[in-house]
Design an enzyme around this catalytic site. Structure first.
Site, short mmCIF file in Angstrom:
data_model
loop_
_atom_site.label_atom_id
_atom_site.label_comp_id
_atom_site.label_asym_id
_atom_site.label_seq_id
_atom_site.Cartn_x
_atom_site.Cartn_y
_atom_site.Cartn_z
N LYS A 50 -16.26 -18.06 -7.06
CA LYS A 50 -16.53 -18.39 -5.66
C LYS A 50 -17.15 -17.19 -4.94
O LYS A 50 -18.09 -17.35 -4.14
CB LYS A 50 -15.24 -18.85 -4.96
CG LYS A 50 -14.75 -20.20 -5.50
CD LYS A 50 -13.33 -20.56 -5.06
CE LYS A 50 -12.87 -21.82 -5.82
NZ LYS A 50 -11.51 -22.27 -5.44
N GLN A 94 -6.03 -20.18 -2.88
CA GLN A 94 -6.24 -20.72 -4.23
C GLN A 94 -4.97 -21.36 -4.75
O GLN A 94 -3.89 -20.77 -4.68
CB GLN A 94 -6.72 -19.60 -5.17
CG GLN A 94 -7.10 -20.08 -6.56
CD GLN A 94 -8.30 -21.03 -6.58
OE1 GLN A 94 -9.21 -20.91 -5.76
NE2 GLN A 94 -8.30 -21.96 -7.51
N ASP A 117 -11.47 -25.80 2.50
CA ASP A 117 -11.02 -26.66 1.40
C ASP A 117 -10.71 -28.07 1.89
O ASP A 117 -10.50 -28.97 1.08
CB ASP A 117 -9.74 -26.08 0.79
CG ASP A 117 -9.97 -25.48 -0.59
OD1 ASP A 117 -10.91 -25.90 -1.27
OD2 ASP A 117 -9.18 -24.60 -0.97
N1 GUN Z 1 -7.28 -25.28 -7.37
C1 GUN Z 1 -7.90 -26.27 -8.05
N2 GUN Z 1 -8.86 -26.83 -7.28
C2 GUN Z 1 -8.83 -26.18 -6.11
C3 GUN Z 1 -9.59 -26.30 -4.90
O1 GUN Z 1 -10.48 -27.12 -4.75
N3 GUN Z 1 -9.26 -25.43 -3.93
C4 GUN Z 1 -8.27 -24.52 -4.05
N4 GUN Z 1 -8.01 -23.72 -3.03
N5 GUN Z 1 -7.54 -24.38 -5.14
C5 GUN Z 1 -7.83 -25.20 -6.16
#
Ligand code: GUN
Length: 283
Positions: A50, A94, A117
């Site tokens: 990211k 995350q 998110d």
């Molecule tokens: N873990 C797995 N997918 C995601 C996501 O889309 N966002 C976040 N923050 N954690 C994740």
């Protein structure tokens, strides 16, 4: 056809880069802050991916690493600090949290305007009510790809395997908002194949390698494989890719399918969040 997630993501990133530079020209370069709790290597890898995407599109990025034993209060305090910072437009916690702790309280602490998110209850609720604000990135990427491929969801049979808060539930809402007929299957679904065989659009987010065989795919279907599994040192999805490719109109590979699209949507939403915040400050 193989759906080239990387190529689609490049398109999204190119559009986003333009929007980011427009904001930067106003002195508002977008910023994304990520939070990792503990030392999960997969989480560390996803967050690195990211941040690299942020570098490519010109978004400033930073990571806060909290210790494995950080309490919910410490996580919320970190989020509140970031909520208060003008140079942070997007906040991403995350998942999963260590020990499978419930992230709900932490998600609710994120300023909904910085919730890139789309997991805050206000944004989730808005989505369900048909007003899509900031929405979860994987569903958004799948919807974007379908539009880009010229697939109109209206009246289509869509089947989603997996009812998570991250993918299945928000995607079902987004598909309903576009007037698809949506079925959501999960571990307790009795005859999975009977459902998947009806699907003109099939999205699989179960985390079970090889769950979907070729004979479970409807001829001419669009298949999105959200699974990321490690099997004998290789990364594979939830769909038997080679089998599905013989039957379907199009299938996303793993890796190189839904993953890059998701990351590109995070970039897009960070730019959107920054723009929304700029407009709110002007009022
Ligand atoms: N873990 C797995 N997918 C995601 C996501 O889309 N966002 C976040 N923050 N954690 C994740």
């Amino acid at each position: 056809m193989i759906i080239d997630g990387k190529a689609l993501a490049s398109e999204v990133e190119a559009e986003t880069r333009v929007r980011v530079e427009e904001l930067a020209a106003l002195g508002q370069r977008p910023g994304l802050a990520t939070i990792i709790v503990g030392e999960n290597p997969a989480s560390a890898m996803y967050v690195r991916i990211k941040h690299s995407a942020c570098d490519r599109v010109g978004i400033r990025s930073e990571n806060v690493n909290l210790p494995e034993d950080a309490g919910i209060d410490e996580i919320i305090e970190t989020i509140r600090d970031l909520n208060g910072r003008e140079d942070v437009n997007g906040i991403l916690l995350q998942l999963p949290l260590p020990g499978n702790r419930d992230p709900a309280l932490a998600m609710a602490a994120i300023d909904p305007a910085k919730d890139v998110d789309g997991f805050h209850p206000f944004n989730m609720g808005s989505l369900l009510a048909g007003a899509e604000r900031l929405v979860p990135c994987t569903p958004k990427g799948i919807i974007w790809a379908l539009e880009r491929l010229g697939v109109d969801l209206k009246g289509k049979e869509a089947v989603i395997v997996g009812h998570s808060n991250v993918v299945g539930k928000p995607l079902a809402a987004m598909m309903l908002n576009r007037n698809a007929t949506v079925s959501v299957c999960h571990v307790f679904t009795r005859d999975l194949a009977a459902h998947t065989r009806k699907a003109e659009i099939l999205v699989v987010a179960a985390g079970v390698p090889g769950l979907i065989k070729g004979d479970m795919v409807r001829p001419g279907a669009y298949v999105f494989d959200v699974g990321i599994n490690r099997v004998e040192g290789k990364t594979v999805g939830d769909v038997e890719f080679d089998e599905a490719l013989l039957v379907a109109a199009a299938v996303t590979p793993v890796p190189g399918g839904v993953g890059p699209l998701t990351v590109s949507m995070l970039m897009s939403q960070t730019a959107t969040a920054a723009k929304m915040q700029e407009q709110m400050n002007e009022r």
